[in-house]
Design an enzyme around this catalytic site. Structure first.
Site, PDB file in Angstrom:
ATOM      1  CB  CYS A  14      -0.922  -0.054   1.110  1.00 17.11           C
ATOM      2  SG  CYS A  14      -0.639   0.049   2.895  1.00 17.11           S
ATOM      3  CB  CYS A  88       0.417   0.669  -3.961  1.00 17.53           C
ATOM      4  SG  CYS A  88       0.695  -0.907  -5.038  1.00 17.53           S
ATOM      5  CB  CYS A  92       2.460  -1.344  -7.322  1.00 24.66           C
ATOM      6  SG  CYS A  92       3.027  -3.366  -7.013  1.00 24.66           S
TER       7      CYS A  92
END
Length: 140
Positions: A14, A88, A92
């Site tokens: 996250c 996120c 990512c």
């Protein structure tokens, strides 16, 4: 018991690595009882884990008070079998062949323990489902 090389590796990601990903990692560590390698990280990690999250996890017997938010690295993603994102977004990295799950969950940042409890309980349910999907029996 499986050998370390046979254990699936799961990465929770996250933004701040201070709430949702910490809870996910803690539940998977607790319920996986050594049968899953667990990591967590954030694309922009906070200085500390959210105190309301620490308290909510303590209520269910899981102590995360010593955890520290960690920065997301390309290597952490590359070396994981399953990558679970929790808000996120595009931060990512994506690697073909990895299994990605996006768990849409409310962000506990700035919320009290009363608001964190339902998020915690949803994460626990999803972790139990993940364990079943990985073929790993949950410890109690």
């Amino acid at each position: 018991m499986s050998t370390p090389a046979e254990r699936p590796t799961v990465l929770f990601v996250c933004v701040h690595n201070a709430g949702r990903s910490q809870m996910g990692a803690a539940f998977l560590t607790h319920l996986g009882a050594g049968r899953v390698e667990v990591r967590s990280a954030g694309s922009a990690p906070a200085q500390t884990v959210n105190p309301a999250v620490v308290e909510a996890m303590r209520e269910v017997g899981v102590d995360i008070s010593a955890e520290v938010p960690k920065v997301l690295t390309v290597e952490a993603v590359r070396s994981s079998d399953v990558v679970i994102t929790m808000g996120c977004g595009d931060a990512c990295p994506y690697f073909p062949g990895k299994r990605y799950l996006d768990w849409k969950l409310e962000d506990p940042a700035g919320q009290g323990v009363d608001a964190v409890r339902p998020i915690r309980d949803e994460i626990e349910n999803r972790v139990r489902d993940l364990l079943a999907d990985l073929g790993v029996e949950a410890a109690e």
